[in-house]
Each structure stands twice: as structure tokens, then as C-alpha cells.
Design a protein around this motif. Structure first.
Motif, PDB file in Angstrom:
ATOM      1  N   GLU A 124      39.276  47.478  36.038  1.00  0.00           N
ATOM      2  CA  GLU A 124      39.299  46.255  35.610  1.00  0.00           C
ATOM      3  C   GLU A 124      39.653  45.282  36.878  1.00  0.00           C
ATOM      4  OE1 GLU A 124      41.033  44.955  32.092  1.00  0.00           O
ATOM      5  OE2 GLU A 124      40.297  46.582  30.715  1.00  0.00           O
ATOM      6  N   PHE A 125      40.437  45.752  37.548  1.00  0.00           N
ATOM      7  CA  PHE A 125      40.931  45.092  38.620  1.00  0.00           C
ATOM      8  C   PHE A 125      39.636  44.845  39.566  1.00  0.00           C
ATOM      9  CE2 PHE A 125      42.347  43.792  42.865  1.00  0.00           C
ATOM     10  CZ  PHE A 125      43.485  43.063  42.836  1.00  0.00           C
ATOM     11  N   LEU A 167      47.223  41.314  34.833  1.00  0.00           N
ATOM     12  CA  LEU A 167      45.716  40.868  35.215  1.00  0.00           C
ATOM     13  C   LEU A 167      45.005  40.099  34.279  1.00  0.00           C
ATOM     14  CD1 LEU A 167      43.329  41.524  37.421  1.00  0.00           C
ATOM     15  CD2 LEU A 167      42.648  43.522  35.792  1.00  0.00           C
ATOM     16  N   ARG A 168      45.312  40.164  33.052  1.00  0.00           N
ATOM     17  CA  ARG A 168      44.678  39.569  31.921  1.00  0.00           C
ATOM     18  C   ARG A 168      45.107  38.083  31.827  1.00  0.00           C
ATOM     19  NH1 ARG A 168      43.697  44.424  27.660  1.00  0.00           N
ATOM     20  NH2 ARG A 168      42.018  45.691  29.168  1.00  0.00           N
ATOM     21  N   GLU A 217      36.547  45.217  38.977  1.00  0.00           N
ATOM     22  CA  GLU A 217      35.552  44.356  38.477  1.00  0.00           C
ATOM     23  C   GLU A 217      35.829  42.883  38.747  1.00  0.00           C
ATOM     24  OE1 GLU A 217      32.991  43.902  34.068  1.00  0.00           O
ATOM     25  OE2 GLU A 217      34.862  45.130  34.444  1.00  0.00           O
ATOM     26  N   SER A 218      37.010  42.546  38.171  1.00  0.00           N
ATOM     27  CA  SER A 218      37.534  41.254  38.229  1.00  0.00           C
ATOM     28  C   SER A 218      37.563  40.587  39.748  1.00  0.00           C
ATOM     29  CB  SER A 218      38.882  40.961  37.729  1.00  0.00           C
ATOM     30  OG  SER A 218      39.865  41.524  38.807  1.00  0.00           O
ATOM     31  N   ARG A 219      37.811  41.352  40.620  1.00  0.00           N
ATOM     32  CA  ARG A 219      37.860  40.913  42.140  1.00  0.00           C
ATOM     33  C   ARG A 219      36.228  41.292  42.928  1.00  0.00           C
ATOM     34  NH1 ARG A 219      39.136  37.165  43.255  1.00  0.00           N
ATOM     35  NH2 ARG A 219      39.667  37.678  45.496  1.00  0.00           N
ATOM     36  N   ARG A 220      35.352  41.713  42.094  1.00  0.00           N
ATOM     37  CA  ARG A 220      34.041  42.002  42.630  1.00  0.00           C
ATOM     38  C   ARG A 220      34.184  43.015  43.730  1.00  0.00           C
ATOM     39  NH1 ARG A 220      35.257  37.148  42.491  1.00  0.00           N
ATOM     40  NH2 ARG A 220      34.963  36.767  44.640  1.00  0.00           N
TER      41      ARG A 220
END
Length: 352
Positions: free
Chosen positions: A27-28, A234-235, A30-33
Motif C-alpha cells: 500500500e505504501f 498511512l490511511r 502504491e500510494s507513493r508510486r
């Protein structure tokens, strides 16, 4: 929410590194590309692993800013290399291609840049030196370069920190990013060099108590309890960051008579707020007397006898060491708290 997330891990009997670590990594990234992310026990251990992964010749020189946390220099020394300290820009507190160039030696084999307070380093000309670059993005979990690329992704390897005072906070945690190949090597090494757990036996002929050992490295795995907190953080990160931004903006608008940050990028993570004051020590004592904690992030590393470079002259770092002061900035603050800090600083300056 964090309590509930930790409770789920406890009920699932996962105290060590397990499915929540894997979930946070995915998830991290993905969130930071990012191409990939490997979660480890701390940002400091991520730095140690990052230097190790460069496979530098023994005794190499690695350039780092003197104005940074000691973990940067320790990671280099632990790998058998020499940290070589360079100056920073006085206004941005970041290294530049010029400050790096001034510290190059015949034995320089890598450069470590630090995105101070989350402000992106102008990294392009530093990459042009043709040396491996480690990006210390410990402060920069939401910071992007001007072209929209996330901090931590332009160097050979990048690291993040999720410890108790960072923008995304858990008791202890760090991350390492890079190419798929680098991240796979990191996964192979982070658990004493053991590439997989006994639960991950791949064929029926494997003896799961005889795991492959890919190299020599200490145990730096994270656990599901810390990862559970980090996952919830993160969320919540947009909410937490907006609170941090509000305090930062209030300071920028209301502080008087002290130097404040300049040239801010829109995605600056605003991890800390550095002011400069000629009477810094007196100001710090004035704040402390009024129950406001301040500090200096960070005392120059080239001053430490440990590294034997006290004779190095770094003019901007010396100015920051004499005038710099970090005032409170965290999402637990209210605007009333920020108003109190500004009033105390402004009153001190006006009475000086």
C-alpha cells in the motif's frame, strides 16, 4: 483506529513479521508510486542496508551532509567506509551539486543526499556525477520533486522512516525502495541473510529448517504490530498532513524577526520548522522557561571527534549550528499552540 488494527494482528497471532508487513509494503509503494518497498525495523537500519547494497570497494568515501542525523554517518562506517562531510545550502538546509563537488575525493564512490525536513534536494546535477546516490527520504514520505516524481525514487536506492516522531508514525519502522532487483536483495538480507521463512517452503522436497542464507547482515525485520500502526497511519496521512501544513503556514504568516524557510515546494512534507536567530541559545531557554520545547536538528557531524574531520570548514553548516532552532510542529498541535509559540518568539525578538 490504530488500536483496532493492532488488535487484529494480536487476534491473528501475528506478533512478528507477517501479512500486515506485506500489506503495508504494497500500500505504501502504491500510494507513493514506487516500484517496490521493503519494510525494515527503522530508517537507520534501512540506511545501513542501503549502503551495503551498493557493494562499494572496501574503504570507499561516501559524501553526506554534515547537517544531518548521525545514523547517516553510522551506516557508512558500519559498512567499512568513510563518511566525507559536505556543506549545505543555508536557506534550504540541503546539499547541492556545488557542495557535493567541493567534497569529492579520489576515493569517492557514492553520495548520500538528505531531503531535509522533507524539502526535495535538487538532485539532477548530483546524479550527473555518475556516482550511486542514496536518497535519505526519512522526512519526505509525502514529498515530490518538481516534476512530480516521489522523493526516494530517483537515486540508486531510497529510504524512509516511520518512527514515533515522523509524519507517518509507528513505534519503530523504516522502508527501502529501489529497483525490483535491489528490493529483492534487501528482502534476502533483512532477516540475517535468510531469504524466506520456514512457512514459505517452495517444494515438497524442501527441508524448511534449512533455509537459504544469501549473505551476512543483521536482523532488521519489522513486525506486524508496528506495521499495523503504520498501515492505519498511512490511511490517515492526508488528515495528519493537513494539520501539519496548517501549523507550518501559521508560522510562516505570523513569525517576526527570525529567518523562516524559503522557496517551499507544494509537496514539501514539512516534517520540521527551522528558524534562525542570532541569539538562538537565549531564545531556546526563553521558550523552555515557558514550557515550549525546541531543539536543533541536527548538530554538525564533522564536529564529532569520532569521524576525525573537525578541521573541515563548512561555512553554512556552521551558521546553522550557531543560529538554527527547530520549533514545535506536529499534528497534535492546535492553532492556539502555534499562536503561543509565535507570541513567545516575537516577544523575545522585539525585546532584544
Amino acid at each position: 483506529n490504530e488500536y483496532a488494527r493492532v488488535g487484529e494482528s494480536m487476534k491473528n497471532n501475528w506478533m512478528g513479521s507477517g501479512p500486515v508487513v506485506n500489506q503495508f509494503e504494497a500500500e505504501f509503494a502504491e500510494s507513493r508510486r514506487l516500484e517496490d518497498l521493503v519494510m525494515v525495523s527503522s530508517g537507520s537500519s534501512a540506511l545501513h542496508l542501503a549502503v551495503h547494497l551498493l557493494d562499494l570497494p572496501p574503504g570507499s568515501d561516501v559524501i553526506i551532509p554534515s547537517f544531518t542525523w548521525v545514523a547517516c554517518a553510522q551506516a557508512i562506517a558500519l559498512c567499512g567506509h568513510r563518511p566525507v562531510f559536505c556543506d549545505v545550502d543555508c536557506d534550504t538546509q540541503n546539499v547541492t551539486s556545488d557542495t557535493v563537488k567541493a567534497s569529492l575525493t579520489e576515493k569517492t564512490r557514492a553520495v548520500m543526499v538528505v531531503h531535509y525536513a522533507g524539502r526535495p534536494v535538487d538532485i539532477g546535477k548530483i546524479l550527473d556525477f555518475g556516482l550511486p546516490v542514496i536518497e535519505d527520504a526519512a522526512h519526505a514520505v509525502v514529498s515530490d520533486f518538481p516534476d512530480g516524481t516521489p522523493c526516494g525514487s530517483k537515486g540508486t536506492v531510497g529510504i524512509f522512516s516511520y518512527d514515533a516522531v515522523k509524519n507517518l508514525a509507528c513505534p519503530e519502522g523504516g522502508g527501502l525502495t529501489g529497483s525490483k532487483e535491489i528490493c529483492q536483495r534487501a528482502r534476502d538480507l533483512r532477516y540475517c541473510g535468510v531469504g524466506k521463512s520456514g512457512f514459505a517452503s517452495s517444494t515438497k522436497n524442501d527441508l524448511w529448517w534449512e533455509p537459504p542464507v544469501h549473505g551476512v547482515f543483521p536482523k532488521i525485520i519489522c513486525n506486524d504490530v508496528c506495521a499495523a500502526i503504520a498501515l492505519e497511519q498511512l490511511r490517515r496521512l492526508p488528515e495528519l498532513q493537513s494539520k501539519r501544513d496548517a501549523i507550518f503556514d501559521y508560522y510562516m504568516e505570523n513569525l517576526r524577526g527570525v529567518k523562516t524557510p524559503v522557496g517551499l515546494e507544494s509537496t514539501h512534507s514539512r516534517f520540521t520548522f527551522l528558524i534562525r536567530c542570532k541569539r538562538r541559545n537565549e531564545l531556546a531557554r526563553h521558550l523552555k522557561k515557558n514550557d515550549v520545547y525546541s531543539t536543533l536538528r541536527y548538530a554538525p557531524l564533522h564536529h564529532l571527534p569520532l569521524y576525525g574531520q573537525q578541521e573541515v570548514v563548512l561555512p553554512n553548516t556552521e551558521i546553522l549550528a550557531e543560529e538554527g532552532l527547530n520549533i514545535p510542529l506536529h499534528p497534535g498541535m492546535s492553532l492556539k499552540d502555534a499562536e503561543t509559540v509565535c507570541r513567545l518568539v516575537n516577544d523575545f525578538v522585539s525585546s532584544s
